[in-house]
Scaffold this motif. Structure first.
Motif, PDB file in Angstrom:
ATOM      1  N   GLY A 206       0.791  -1.227   0.000  1.00 15.38           N
ATOM      2  CA  GLY A 206       0.000   0.000   0.000  1.00 15.38           C
ATOM      3  C   GLY A 206       0.816   1.265   0.000  1.00 15.38           C
ATOM      4  O   GLY A 206       0.297   2.337  -0.308  1.00 15.38           O
ATOM      5  N   GLY A 207       2.110   1.187   0.365  1.00 10.74           N
ATOM      6  CA  GLY A 207       2.909   2.404   0.359  1.00 10.74           C
ATOM      7  C   GLY A 207       4.036   2.369   1.369  1.00 10.74           C
ATOM      8  O   GLY A 207       4.604   1.312   1.666  1.00 10.74           O
ATOM      9  N   VAL A 208       4.348   3.541   1.924  1.00 14.01           N
ATOM     10  CA  VAL A 208       5.478   3.666   2.841  1.00 14.01           C
ATOM     11  C   VAL A 208       5.065   4.496   4.053  1.00 14.01           C
ATOM     12  O   VAL A 208       4.062   5.214   4.025  1.00 14.01           O
ATOM     13  N   GLY A 209       5.875   4.401   5.101  1.00 16.39           N
ATOM     14  CA  GLY A 209       5.654   5.216   6.285  1.00 16.39           C
ATOM     15  C   GLY A 209       6.600   6.393   6.365  1.00 16.39           C
ATOM     16  O   GLY A 209       6.640   7.093   7.372  1.00 16.39           O
ATOM     17  N   THR A 210       7.378   6.612   5.322  1.00 19.14           N
ATOM     18  CA  THR A 210       8.318   7.734   5.281  1.00 19.14           C
ATOM     19  C   THR A 210       7.554   9.053   5.243  1.00 19.14           C
ATOM     20  O   THR A 210       6.610   9.213   4.459  1.00 19.14           O
ATOM     21  N   VAL A 211       7.956  10.004   6.071  1.00 14.64           N
ATOM     22  CA  VAL A 211       7.344  11.332   6.063  1.00 14.64           C
ATOM     23  C   VAL A 211       7.999  12.142   4.951  1.00 14.64           C
ATOM     24  O   VAL A 211       9.201  12.424   5.002  1.00 14.64           O
ATOM     25  N   ALA A 212       7.221  12.495   3.957  1.00 13.35           N
ATOM     26  CA  ALA A 212       7.760  13.133   2.750  1.00 13.35           C
ATOM     27  C   ALA A 212       7.844  14.641   2.955  1.00 13.35           C
ATOM     28  O   ALA A 212       6.864  15.367   2.775  1.00 13.35           O
ATOM     29  N   THR A 213       9.030  15.102   3.332  1.00 17.16           N
ATOM     30  CA  THR A 213       9.257  16.529   3.517  1.00 17.16           C
ATOM     31  C   THR A 213      10.378  16.989   2.588  1.00 17.16           C
ATOM     32  O   THR A 213      11.215  16.170   2.168  1.00 17.16           O
ATOM     33  N   PRO A 214      10.437  18.273   2.251  1.00 17.73           N
ATOM     34  CA  PRO A 214      11.568  18.762   1.454  1.00 17.73           C
ATOM     35  C   PRO A 214      12.914  18.438   2.101  1.00 17.73           C
ATOM     36  O   PRO A 214      13.885  18.142   1.405  1.00 17.73           O
ATOM     37  N   GLN A 215      12.968  18.442   3.436  1.00 22.27           N
ATOM     38  CA  GLN A 215      14.233  18.195   4.132  1.00 22.27           C
ATOM     39  C   GLN A 215      14.755  16.784   3.882  1.00 22.27           C
ATOM     40  O   GLN A 215      15.955  16.580   3.675  1.00 22.27           O
ATOM     41  N   VAL A 216      13.867  15.786   3.917  1.00 23.49           N
ATOM     42  CA  VAL A 216      14.333  14.409   3.746  1.00 23.49           C
ATOM     43  C   VAL A 216      14.913  14.200   2.348  1.00 23.49           C
ATOM     44  O   VAL A 216      15.925  13.508   2.171  1.00 23.49           O
ATOM     45  N   PHE A 217      14.312  14.836   1.340  1.00 28.27           N
ATOM     46  CA  PHE A 217      14.849  14.704  -0.009  1.00 28.27           C
ATOM     47  C   PHE A 217      16.125  15.527  -0.187  1.00 28.27           C
ATOM     48  O   PHE A 217      17.041  15.126  -0.913  1.00 28.27           O
TER      49      PHE A 217
END
Length: 594
Positions: A206-217
């Motif tokens: 179904g997907g991921v638990g990663t919090v998608a923020t500009p900082q993580v990328f």
């Protein structure tokens, strides 16, 4: 002694074995018969002494746990198993993952390719090509290397070929030590996306638990740009060393050469196309950013994942198992109405049969023999160590077209952007004229490192675009059906990886993971066809200068390690039925068996 054939003189064969093969694994054995008079390996058998039984104990489990359990198949490429399991579950549950989730998984897998290929190439494979090893096995070659300028010295900084060899001396060489530093960097990149290395904590059906923020990328990008400096040295350095072997040792192109029988199951899903439905698998499979394909004698025979799936066969012959022909058939037809063979992973029942190794005329390995049936023959496909098959299939297919990577029908071009110390660079991997041999399997690994880095740039840009648009959804809710089937196709670091899942009454009824090493390390099947390790080693010409008394088998070791062997994935712990030896009562623990 072997019998005389025609007018040929009688051969004196010497039996030699390397068991275990070191660097990564401790349960792969290579058993050979060598004709030292004619400098040739006449026979080879590949064995494995370990069985672990995931296909047995997965039964009855909650299918949602499959990714977390199968990750433990391997302590090296566990995330590849998690990802492939999630793909199979998505199909069985009818899930289409959000686009950002697909890109996050792709970024995690790209980091894994960069990590694993770099550390294997520079800290494990190239130990076989380092100054110390060459001095022990080919001192005349080292003398020539001292006199030979490195063509790309202006890029990588090593003046001669011998200097390149010295850079790979264990624990002391510059490239050896830098690769270790890069392994930490790329692991950090991986953890930003998938939570934990090597067993992901944020990847689910179904997907991921990663919090998608500009900082993580941004954190990922800052590390990727540092890695690009390393990658831009790696390709020319590898080319210089490998080209030297061709030039200095005429005939070395025959070392590890086997018929071109390559398999690639594809990698990096395209979120615009992939919906995980079996009925559309042909379409979304061809949209992958590494194209699935089977290459036979230089010809691309299919890029269709449905056709690839239907051709899968698991054969015995020299393996420690009973046949399952009389066991339950789980899947008779696929969702398109195609008949599913009894020897297909969906229908396999694992029936271990421990016994004494018989290298003469009986079973000798815990590895089964995966084959691909083309309608006529059961082909012993290999993965080329992973990168060779991936690049070859992708190049011939001509389907990948991104700002950083393009397949041309005859090659793959890879563009890396400016990094801290190097300008933009273009690399082109071309289908090798020498064929699928030891040196080309080794060379392809360096090119796929830059391929993965370039694709990571593409995925980062797409992910950041979604975040800027406010599309940060990374999970799609789902329900587990009472009954369903799924198949996941992916590329583990070492090559083809498939997971086949059957759900009955909401539980796992059958589950079979097939990583690359069973394909590469398989023994002779019931038709007598040798596995790829065996095929690549037997007939191998010997270039090592040592005689029989001090023979190290370096050409054999280079060949086996060019496939990137990892036997923990190849065979899966068998405890047998067991018996109680003694029962004792413990006031703290209750009654237990010892």
């Amino acid at each position: 002694m072997e019998p005389t054939v025609g007018a040929q003189p009688e051969r004196k064969l010497v039996e030699m074995a390397w068991d275990p093969i070191t660097r990564i694994i401790g349960n792969l054995g290579i058993y050979t018969k060598i004709d030292f008079a004619n400098r040739e390996v006449v026979e080879c058998k590949s064995t494995s002494s370990l069985f672990r039984g995931y296909s047995v104990f997965m039964r009855g489990k909650d299918p949602r746990d499959a990714g977390f359990i199968t990750s433990r198949i391997c302590g090296i490429c566990g995330d590849n198993h998690t990802t492939c399991s999630v793909y199979a579950q998505n199909m069985a549950y009818g899930i289409k993952m959000p686009p950002l989730a697909e890109l996050i998984v792709n970024l995690g897998e790209a980091a894994e390719y960069m990590f694993d290929h770099a550390i294997f190439q520079d800290n494990l494979v190239f130990v076989d090509f380092c100054e110390r090893m060459v001095k022990e096995t080919n001192p005349k070659l080292l003398e020539q290397a001292e006199r030979t300028p490195a063509p790309h010295a202006d890029v990588h900084g090593h003046r001669t070929i011998a200097d390149i060899m010295r850079s790979y001396n264990p624990f002391q060489g510059a490239m050896y030590r830098e690769a270790l530093q890069m392994s930490r960097l790329t692991r950090e990149m991986f953890c930003l996306m998938e939570g934990r290395h090597v067993h992901p904590s944020t990847v689910y059906p179904g997907g991921v638990g990663t919090v998608a923020t500009p900082q993580v990328f941004t954190d990922y990008l800052s590390r990727l740009l540092r890695f690009l400096d390393f990658a831009k040295k790696l390709v020319p350095l590898n080319d210089d060393l490998i080209d030297f072997f061709y030039e200095a040792l005429p005939g070395y192109e025959k070392v590890g050469l086997r018929r071109t029988l390559l398999g690639c199951w594809g990698s990096f899903q395209n979120p615009d196309v992939c919906d995980y439905k079996y009925r559309t698998m042909t379409k979304w499979g061809r949209a992958m950013y590494v194209t699935p394909g089977i290459v036979v004698d230089g010809k691309l025979v299919t890029t269709d994942l449905v056709e690839i799936n239907l051709g899968l066969r698991i054969l015995l012959g020299s393996s420690y198992y009973d046949d399952w022909e009389q066991e339950q058939t789980f899947v008779q037809e696929d969702p398109l109405g195609n008949a599913i063979d009894k020897r297909h992973p969906w229908n396999q029942t694992t029936l271990p049969k421990p016994q004494k190794r018989n290298l003469e005329d009986g079973p000798y390995s815990w590895v089964m023999s995966p084959r691909w049936f083309d309608g006529k023959d059961h082909l012993a496909l290999d993965t080329g160590g992973g990168p060779l098959a991936r690049l070859w299939a992708t190049a011939l297919a001509g389907l990948v077209d991104t700002p950083y990577v393009k397949s041309t029908g005859r090659s793959v071009t890879i563009d890396l952007p400016r990094s801290a110390n190097y300008p933009e660079r273009r690399y082109e991997w071309r289908i090798p004229e020498a064929g699928a041999n030891t040196l080309e399997r080794t060379r392809a690994r360096a090119y796929f490192i830059v391929y993965a880095a370039a694709m990571a740039m593409h995925f980062l840009e797409r992910a950041m675009d979604l975040v800027r648009q406010g599309d940060v959804k990374v999970f799609e809710d789902f329900a587990v059906p009472d009954d369903g089937i799924g198949c996941g196709f992916h590329e583990a670091v070492r090559g083809v990886l498939s997971h086949h899942l059957v759900v009955r009454d909401g539980k796992i009824a059958n589950y079979h993971p097939y990583p690359p090493t069973p394909w590469n390390a398989s023994p002779r099947d019931e038709y007598g066809t040798p596995g790829p390790y065996e095929d690549a080693v037997q007939g191998l010409p010997i270039f090592e200068e040592n005689g029989q008394e001090s023979f190290k088998g370096i050409d054999i070791m280079r060949t086996v390690r060019s496939f990137d062997p990892c036997l923990p994935c190849g065979v899966h712990m068998y405890l047998g039925k067991g018996r109680v030896l003694e029962q004792r009562h413990s006031p703290m623990l209750g009654l237990g068996a010892r």
